[in-house]
Design a protein around this motif. Structure first.
Motif, PDB file in Angstrom:
ATOM      1  N   GLY A  13       2.242  16.742  -8.142  1.00 26.28           N
ATOM      2  CA  GLY A  13       1.938  15.377  -7.770  1.00 26.28           C
ATOM      3  C   GLY A  13       1.246  15.216  -6.432  1.00 26.28           C
ATOM      4  O   GLY A  13       0.904  14.098  -6.043  1.00 26.28           O
ATOM      5  N   THR A  14       1.003  16.316  -5.713  1.00 34.67           N
ATOM      6  CA  THR A  14       0.281  16.232  -4.446  1.00 34.67           C
ATOM      7  C   THR A  14      -1.172  15.844  -4.701  1.00 34.67           C
ATOM      8  O   THR A  14      -1.825  16.384  -5.597  1.00 34.67           O
ATOM      9  CB  THR A  14       0.335  17.576  -3.704  1.00 34.67           C
ATOM     10  OG1 THR A  14       1.693  17.918  -3.457  1.00 34.67           O
ATOM     11  CG2 THR A  14      -0.425  17.505  -2.394  1.00 34.67           C
ATOM     12  N   MET A  15      -1.681  14.908  -3.907  1.00 35.06           N
ATOM     13  CA  MET A  15      -3.062  14.474  -4.071  1.00 35.06           C
ATOM     14  C   MET A  15      -3.913  14.993  -2.916  1.00 35.06           C
ATOM     15  O   MET A  15      -3.547  14.842  -1.751  1.00 35.06           O
ATOM     16  CB  MET A  15      -3.161  12.958  -4.132  1.00 35.06           C
ATOM     17  CG  MET A  15      -4.570  12.456  -4.445  1.00 35.06           C
ATOM     18  SD  MET A  15      -4.635  10.650  -4.560  1.00 35.06           S
ATOM     19  CE  MET A  15      -3.584  10.377  -5.976  1.00 35.06           C
ATOM     20  N   LEU A  16      -5.031  15.603  -3.251  1.00 32.10           N
ATOM     21  CA  LEU A  16      -5.993  16.092  -2.273  1.00 32.10           C
ATOM     22  C   LEU A  16      -7.326  15.405  -2.536  1.00 32.10           C
ATOM     23  O   LEU A  16      -7.713  15.220  -3.698  1.00 32.10           O
ATOM     24  CB  LEU A  16      -6.162  17.612  -2.398  1.00 32.10           C
ATOM     25  CG  LEU A  16      -4.879  18.446  -2.284  1.00 32.10           C
ATOM     26  CD1 LEU A  16      -5.150  19.893  -2.668  1.00 32.10           C
ATOM     27  CD2 LEU A  16      -4.318  18.367  -0.880  1.00 32.10           C
ATOM     28  N   VAL A  17      -8.029  15.042  -1.477  1.00 28.71           N
ATOM     29  CA  VAL A  17      -9.320  14.376  -1.644  1.00 28.71           C
ATOM     30  C   VAL A  17     -10.433  15.268  -1.100  1.00 28.71           C
ATOM     31  O   VAL A  17     -10.200  16.203  -0.329  1.00 28.71           O
ATOM     32  CB  VAL A  17      -9.348  13.003  -0.947  1.00 28.71           C
ATOM     33  CG1 VAL A  17      -8.336  12.069  -1.571  1.00 28.71           C
ATOM     34  CG2 VAL A  17      -9.122  13.135   0.543  1.00 28.71           C
ATOM     35  N   GLY A  18     -11.660  14.957  -1.514  1.00 27.46           N
ATOM     36  CA  GLY A  18     -12.801  15.770  -1.134  1.00 27.46           C
ATOM     37  C   GLY A  18     -13.010  15.834   0.365  1.00 27.46           C
ATOM     38  O   GLY A  18     -12.938  14.817   1.058  1.00 27.46           O
ATOM     39  N   ILE A  46       0.850  -1.196   0.000  1.00 27.18           N
ATOM     40  CA  ILE A  46       0.000   0.000   0.000  1.00 27.18           C
ATOM     41  C   ILE A  46       0.885   1.245   0.000  1.00 27.18           C
ATOM     42  O   ILE A  46       0.620   2.222  -0.710  1.00 27.18           O
ATOM     43  CB  ILE A  46      -0.950  -0.011   1.205  1.00 27.18           C
ATOM     44  CG1 ILE A  46      -1.994  -1.124   1.057  1.00 27.18           C
ATOM     45  CG2 ILE A  46      -1.658   1.344   1.360  1.00 27.18           C
ATOM     46  CD1 ILE A  46      -2.884  -1.311   2.261  1.00 27.18           C
ATOM     47  N   GLY A  47       1.959   1.220   0.783  1.00 23.34           N
ATOM     48  CA  GLY A  47       2.883   2.340   0.800  1.00 23.34           C
ATOM     49  C   GLY A  47       3.534   2.566  -0.553  1.00 23.34           C
ATOM     50  O   GLY A  47       3.724   3.714  -0.974  1.00 23.34           O
ATOM     51  N   ARG A  48       3.865   1.508  -1.260  1.00 27.01           N
ATOM     52  CA  ARG A  48       4.472   1.646  -2.589  1.00 27.01           C
ATOM     53  C   ARG A  48       3.462   2.230  -3.584  1.00 27.01           C
ATOM     54  O   ARG A  48       3.826   3.052  -4.437  1.00 27.01           O
ATOM     55  CB  ARG A  48       4.984   0.287  -3.058  1.00 27.01           C
ATOM     56  CG  ARG A  48       6.222  -0.179  -2.280  1.00 27.01           C
ATOM     57  CD  ARG A  48       6.542  -1.634  -2.555  1.00 27.01           C
ATOM     58  NE  ARG A  48       6.771  -1.908  -3.983  1.00 27.01           N
ATOM     59  CZ  ARG A  48       6.949  -3.122  -4.488  1.00 27.01           C
ATOM     60  NH1 ARG A  48       6.904  -4.185  -3.680  1.00 27.01           N
ATOM     61  NH2 ARG A  48       7.167  -3.287  -5.779  1.00 27.01           N
ATOM     62  N   LEU A  49       2.219   1.794  -3.484  1.00 32.01           N
ATOM     63  CA  LEU A  49       1.192   2.360  -4.362  1.00 32.01           C
ATOM     64  C   LEU A  49       1.011   3.849  -4.096  1.00 32.01           C
ATOM     65  O   LEU A  49       0.893   4.656  -5.025  1.00 32.01           O
ATOM     66  CB  LEU A  49      -0.130   1.624  -4.148  1.00 32.01           C
ATOM     67  CG  LEU A  49      -0.215   0.187  -4.658  1.00 32.01           C
ATOM     68  CD1 LEU A  49      -1.430  -0.510  -4.083  1.00 32.01           C
ATOM     69  CD2 LEU A  49      -0.250   0.158  -6.191  1.00 32.01           C
ATOM     70  N   ARG A  50       0.995   4.201  -2.822  1.00 32.51           N
ATOM     71  CA  ARG A  50       0.836   5.608  -2.453  1.00 32.51           C
ATOM     72  C   ARG A  50       1.991   6.440  -2.991  1.00 32.51           C
ATOM     73  O   ARG A  50       1.800   7.539  -3.509  1.00 32.51           O
ATOM     74  CB  ARG A  50       0.724   5.721  -0.944  1.00 32.51           C
ATOM     75  CG  ARG A  50       0.568   7.153  -0.448  1.00 32.51           C
ATOM     76  CD  ARG A  50       0.560   7.192   1.062  1.00 32.51           C
ATOM     77  NE  ARG A  50       0.572   8.556   1.549  1.00 32.51           N
ATOM     78  CZ  ARG A  50       0.748   8.892   2.818  1.00 32.51           C
ATOM     79  NH1 ARG A  50       0.927   7.949   3.728  1.00 32.51           N
ATOM     80  NH2 ARG A  50       0.756  10.151   3.174  1.00 32.51           N
ATOM     81  N   ALA A  51       3.225   5.911  -2.873  1.00 33.03           N
ATOM     82  CA  ALA A  51       4.390   6.639  -3.364  1.00 33.03           C
ATOM     83  C   ALA A  51       4.334   6.832  -4.873  1.00 33.03           C
ATOM     84  O   ALA A  51       4.892   7.809  -5.404  1.00 33.03           O
ATOM     85  CB  ALA A  51       5.660   5.894  -2.974  1.00 33.03           C
ATOM     86  N   ALA A  52       3.638   5.923  -5.559  1.00 35.03           N
ATOM     87  CA  ALA A  52       3.502   6.036  -7.011  1.00 35.03           C
ATOM     88  C   ALA A  52       2.368   6.965  -7.419  1.00 35.03           C
ATOM     89  O   ALA A  52       2.090   7.117  -8.613  1.00 35.03           O
ATOM     90  CB  ALA A  52       3.277   4.651  -7.610  1.00 35.03           C
ATOM     91  N   GLY A  53       1.699   7.599  -6.449  1.00 35.68           N
ATOM     92  CA  GLY A  53       0.632   8.551  -6.756  1.00 35.68           C
ATOM     93  C   GLY A  53      -0.718   7.922  -7.006  1.00 35.68           C
ATOM     94  O   GLY A  53      -1.601   8.562  -7.584  1.00 35.68           O
ATOM     95  N   CYS A  54      -0.905   6.672  -6.565  1.00 34.72           N
ATOM     96  CA  CYS A  54      -2.185   5.984  -6.791  1.00 34.72           C
ATOM     97  C   CYS A  54      -3.203   6.355  -5.713  1.00 34.72           C
ATOM     98  O   CYS A  54      -2.847   6.628  -4.559  1.00 34.72           O
ATOM     99  CB  CYS A  54      -1.988   4.477  -6.781  1.00 34.72           C
ATOM    100  SG  CYS A  54      -0.876   3.872  -8.078  1.00 34.72           S
ATOM    101  N   ILE A  55      -4.473   6.316  -6.078  1.00 37.43           N
ATOM    102  CA  ILE A  55      -5.567   6.487  -5.122  1.00 37.43           C
ATOM    103  C   ILE A  55      -5.907   5.113  -4.560  1.00 37.43           C
ATOM    104  O   ILE A  55      -6.417   4.246  -5.269  1.00 37.43           O
ATOM    105  CB  ILE A  55      -6.796   7.107  -5.793  1.00 37.43           C
ATOM    106  CG1 ILE A  55      -6.455   8.466  -6.396  1.00 37.43           C
ATOM    107  CG2 ILE A  55      -7.939   7.260  -4.789  1.00 37.43           C
ATOM    108  CD1 ILE A  55      -7.583   9.076  -7.197  1.00 37.43           C
ATOM    109  N   VAL A  56      -5.605   4.913  -3.280  1.00 33.74           N
ATOM    110  CA  VAL A  56      -5.821   3.622  -2.628  1.00 33.74           C
ATOM    111  C   VAL A  56      -6.922   3.778  -1.589  1.00 33.74           C
ATOM    112  O   VAL A  56      -6.849   4.638  -0.718  1.00 33.74           O
ATOM    113  CB  VAL A  56      -4.531   3.125  -1.945  1.00 33.74           C
ATOM    114  CG1 VAL A  56      -4.761   1.736  -1.338  1.00 33.74           C
ATOM    115  CG2 VAL A  56      -3.379   3.087  -2.935  1.00 33.74           C
ATOM    116  N   ASP A  57      -7.916   2.920  -1.701  1.00 30.13           N
ATOM    117  CA  ASP A  57      -9.037   2.916  -0.756  1.00 30.13           C
ATOM    118  C   ASP A  57      -8.979   1.605   0.020  1.00 30.13           C
ATOM    119  O   ASP A  57      -9.170   0.523  -0.542  1.00 30.13           O
ATOM    120  CB  ASP A  57     -10.352   3.040  -1.537  1.00 30.13           C
ATOM    121  CG  ASP A  57     -11.568   3.039  -0.634  1.00 30.13           C
ATOM    122  OD1 ASP A  57     -11.405   3.143   0.603  1.00 30.13           O
ATOM    123  OD2 ASP A  57     -12.690   2.927  -1.164  1.00 30.13           O
ATOM    124  N   VAL A  58      -8.696   1.680   1.329  1.00 28.73           N
ATOM    125  CA  VAL A  58      -8.655   0.483   2.170  1.00 28.73           C
ATOM    126  C   VAL A  58     -10.086   0.087   2.510  1.00 28.73           C
ATOM    127  O   VAL A  58     -10.806   0.833   3.170  1.00 28.73           O
ATOM    128  CB  VAL A  58      -7.833   0.726   3.448  1.00 28.73           C
ATOM    129  CG1 VAL A  58      -7.880  -0.509   4.340  1.00 28.73           C
ATOM    130  CG2 VAL A  58      -6.392   1.061   3.089  1.00 28.73           C
TER     131      VAL A  58
END
Length: 847
Positions: free
Chosen positions: A766-771, A54-66
């Protein structure tokens, strides 16, 4: 696999996740990172994986929903505690500080008192036994004899309802009625179907809908209060003989399915002492002359019947602009000339729009309103003339021409016209049935696409039959925006504004709920008035008691009702001026002493001050008419959806300073439950003569039937998709405007978000912000919030049908905006995406 164990015996947690993508290349990159079994749908990859990946996906800029903690889930099953995983009736408010928690106490109450539930349960059982022994002397409306045949169940599953699970339910014959928080679904099942559902390997728990789910704290409070009054004048302020509650003879019942009325209504019709007043759709209202224990026995049996979903006492709803017009920015909007030279403002006036007003009627002879009435009807007998004064005041705020004041006191949308429906009688009692849908449809028939409701039930955030009915109405009329006053039940007995005071239907998801802020009025000594002088019993102590009633438009009015709803959503959505608003006065009004009104001696008594969210709501209704005209005439959008109108109005809000102490239990981030998304100001979104040249308003507006509407876990071979990406470019700055992104959608009816969408914005760096990223209240129900944030960094919102991202001083470059379907039990789901701010001429594009 629940988890792996390292050599020292520590368990490596495993999680079920969803990872969103836009194209095949991105999906392949996600699958390469996961390096294990995955399942790819359109727009989303599902997998079971570790925190490290999950950390690797996050570092790649992916939107991960647990979606689920599989290790904890496995442990619960091993320990035999899975059946306890189903949430009870406590609801999401349990995270708020409890009632009486020092100065930060709230009115947080959702679940009925356990002793009250136990008493009703005993009464229901006793009534059944008594009926079996002696039907002639038994309590009225006996429960069905024998073992109860439950046909409504709560079923909890880990994570959302994907296509395979939906297909499994369909094969069994289970019908999904409603999604509820924490992965729980309300299903209609036979006993045989119940057993088959319970045998599914991925079902965590199944239990029948029971009496604790059916009764409300409002019912318990009402019966307890009635019992105390019957015992004598024991309450503070009681004098002389006890006075029973005048309304505790009428009750509202929600059933699970319209077909349930076919069995419940005849049973009530045949019960002595009971009169069914109305029954429509899933709602029934009855009156009884039974008192004391006989009444409690009746309610116990009604609540215990398998048809019943909810029982509550009926409370008749209560009736809850020169400065207001200026404060919401209407006077500033208008086109620019070529280049940077501004022209004189030519504001849009709402011309061509019809606003439906359901209120106490209107004085159509008032000079400001004489030519503003497109249609009028009284639903209480007689004509539409307003004897109360409330409806005329509301109408003047929306569309008053200002004729009686030489144009000085003008409505927000003086070019709009009104469809007026008188629904309050001379005693200010609402005359409608338990369902508002047929009522509101009259405004649609008159040509209205905006409806104003400046009234409601003060039921402490409950989602009741009125909220359900309005949500259903908007779902069936997705181009009609319903605007509802939040209520005037704000209180601060300990000096701090309490939560959970919004009325209903203000708790509906598909409406725009409006709270009140102060006006900036400083005449007639109003600027010196504080709430501890004006409403001392409700605001006896500082700091709330010391807040000024007028003078600061960036201050939420103390009387304005606060959120959240009982399913944890943000209400009100926004604020508008609502204290001592000057508007039209009915010539024959007998001003209701319950209204906060004050005479205005100017202009031959044609105007009067009234305050409350009843005044704030029509300010927004007028602004909505202006926005709709702008979208039609400037952007040639023939029929903007209610979701788009809602998104634009929420984009046009100013964030106000928080009233809560930073980092305290009541500091819930932004949006909050005092201001919602902020104070309305159209001048920060629509064109103004002095606006930056690169200010633009762009959008996507998709209906549920649109081919691009979203479906979670869409078939890879099908036409639907689970997510959609948009791009826009912010030109070189600097930029005084924020970049404002708002997602809104019209949801299916139900007391929680049914079809949940999410919003994510990736900035040029590359910063990701969510609603609603700053909103901290109950963000990830069912999981430990801090653990999920450590894994993903994404506090995704599950409780709101509006999500917003705001970026101050937005850096130039390309922004990617993603809308993705997290869970859609009732596919497909349309939406409106609105973006305002510094945007280049290409606008909003799709990759």
């Amino acid at each position: 696999m629940a988890g792996t164990t390292d050599p020292e015996g520590a368990v490596d947690p495993r999680y079920r996740i969803a990872v969103y993508f836009d194209g095949d290349r991105e999906a392949e990159r996600i699958e390469a990172i996961l390096e294990e079994r995955t399942h790819r749908y359109r727009g989303v990859v599902l997998a079971e994986t570790s925190a490290e990946r999950i950390g690797r996906l996050r570092a790649a800029g992916c939107i991960v929903d647990v979606r689920a903690d599989l290790t904890a889930e496995h442990a619960a099953r091993s320990e035999g505690t899975a059946t306890d995983a189903l949430p009870g009736s406590a609801g999401p408010q349990s995270m708020l500080p409890p009632r009486g928690a020092g100065a930060a106490g709230t009115t947080d109450r959702v679940a009925p008192d356990p002793e009250f539930v136990a008493d009703l349960t005993e009464r229901a059982v006793g009534a059944g036994e008594q009926h079996a022994a002696d039907p002639e002397t038994a309590a009225p409306l006996p429960a069905p004899s024998g073992e109860p045949r439950y046909n409504t169940y709560l079923v909890r599953i880990p994570g959302p309802l994907d296509r395979d699970r939906r297909a499994a339910f369909a094969e069994i014959g289970a019908r999904i009625v409603e999604f509820q928080p924490a992965g729980t679904y309300r299903l209609r099942l036979t006993r045989e179907q119940r057993d088959r559902v319970a045998d599914l390997s991925w079902v965590i728990a199944v239990r029948p809908w029971d009496l604790a789910d059916t009764v409300t704290y409002a019912l318990g409070d009402a019966l307890a209060l009635d019992a105390r009054r019957a015992a004598g004048p024991q309450l503070a302020g009681d004098e002389g003989a006890a006075v029973p509650d005048p309304y505790l003879d009428t009750f509202d019942v929600l059933v699970h399915d319209p077909l349930d009325l076919a069995t419940l209504r005849p049973a009530l019709d045949a019960t002595p002492g009971v009169e069914v007043l109305a029954a429509v759709d899933v709602m029934l209202r009855f009156r009884t002359d039974l008192t004391g224990d006989r009444r409690r026995d009746l309610l116990a049996v009604v609540a215990a019947r398998e048809e019943t979903r909810r029982v509550a006492p009926y409370r008749p709803p209560l009736l809850y602009a020169d400065h207001a017009r200026r404060l919401v920015g209407v006077d500033r909007i208008g086109p620019r000339a070529d280049g940077d030279a501004p022209t004189a403002p030519v504001p849009w006036t709402g011309a061509g729009e019809i606003v439906g007003v359901f209120d106490s009627g209107v004085d159509g002879t008032h000079p400001d309103l004489v030519d503003r009435i497109a249609a009028g009807e009284s639903l209480v007998g007689g004509d539409t003339f307003d004897l109360c004064g409330h409806g005329t005041h509301v109408a003047g705020i929306i569309a008053g021409s200002g004729a009686a004041s030489g144009g000085r006191i003008t409505g927000v949308a003086p070019g709009a016209r009104l469809a007026v429906f008188r629904v309050f009688d001379e005693d200010n009692r609402l005359h409608v049935g338990p369902s508002l849908g047929p009522l509101l449809a009259r405004a649609v028939d008159a040509g209205a696409h905006i409806i104003n409701l400046s009234w409601g039930n003060p039921l402490s955030g409950s989602y009741d039959q009125y909220s359900l009915a309005v949500d259903k109405f908007v779902a069936e009329h997705p181009d009609v925006l319903v605007i509802v006053a939040a209520g005037n039940s704000g209180v601060a007995p300990r000096g701090t504004h309490e939560f959970n005071t919004c009325g209903t239907p203000a708790t509906a998801k598909n409406v725009l709920t409006v709270g009140a802020c102060d006006t900036d009025r400083d005449n007639d000594g109003l600027a010196e008035l504080t709430w501890d002088r004006f409403r001392q019993p409700q605001f006896p102590l500082p700091p709330a008691g010391g807040e000024h009633v007028c003078g600061d438009p960036d201050l939420p009015a103390a009387i304005s009702s606060r959120g959240p709803s009982d399913y944890g959503s943000v209400v009100p959505h926004l604020l508008a001026p609502g204290t001592f608003v000057l508007s039209a006065r009915s010539s024959s009004a007998r001003m209701d002493p319950r209204l906060p009104w004050r005479e205005n001696p100017d202009h031959d008594g044609r105007y009067v001050y009234i305050g409350g969210t009843s005044m704030a709501a029509p300010v927004v209704a007028g602004a909505a008419a202006v926005v709709r005209q702008y979208l039609r005439e400037v952007h040639l959008l023939a029929s903007p959806s209610a979701a788009l109108m809602k998104a634009v109005l929420i984009a046009a809000t100013r964030r106000l300073p928080s009233l809560r102490t930073p980092n305290s239990a009541q500091d819930l981030g932004y949006p909050d439950f005092d201001q919602g998304f902020g104070r309305l100001d159209l001048g920060i979104v629509l064109p103004t003569p002095d606006a930056p040249a690169d200010r633009r308003l762009v959008w996507a507006d998709l209906s549920d039937a649109d081919p691009d509407a979203l479906e979670a876990f869409a078939d890879p071979e099908g036409t639907r998709r689970g997510s959609r990406a948009y791009r826009l470019t912010v030109p070189a700055g600097p930029h005084p405007d924020d970049l404002r992104v708002v997602l809104a959608w019209t949801d299916q009816p139900g007391s929680a978000v049914q079809n949940n969408l999410d919003l994510a914005v990736t900035t040029p760096d590359g910063t990701m912000l969510v609603g609603n990223q700053e909103h901290t209240y109950n963000k990830v129900p069912g999981f430990d919030r801090s653990a999920v944030l450590r894994l993903t960094g994404l506090p995704l919102d599950r409780a709101n049908t509006v999500e917003s991202v705001r970026i101050g001083n937005p850096p130039p470059g390309t922004y990617t905006i993603r809308v993705f379907a997290q869970n859609t039990p009732f596919p497909a789901q349309g939406y409106a995406l609105c973006v305002a701010g510094p945007i280049d001429e290409a606008g909003l594009t799709t990759p």
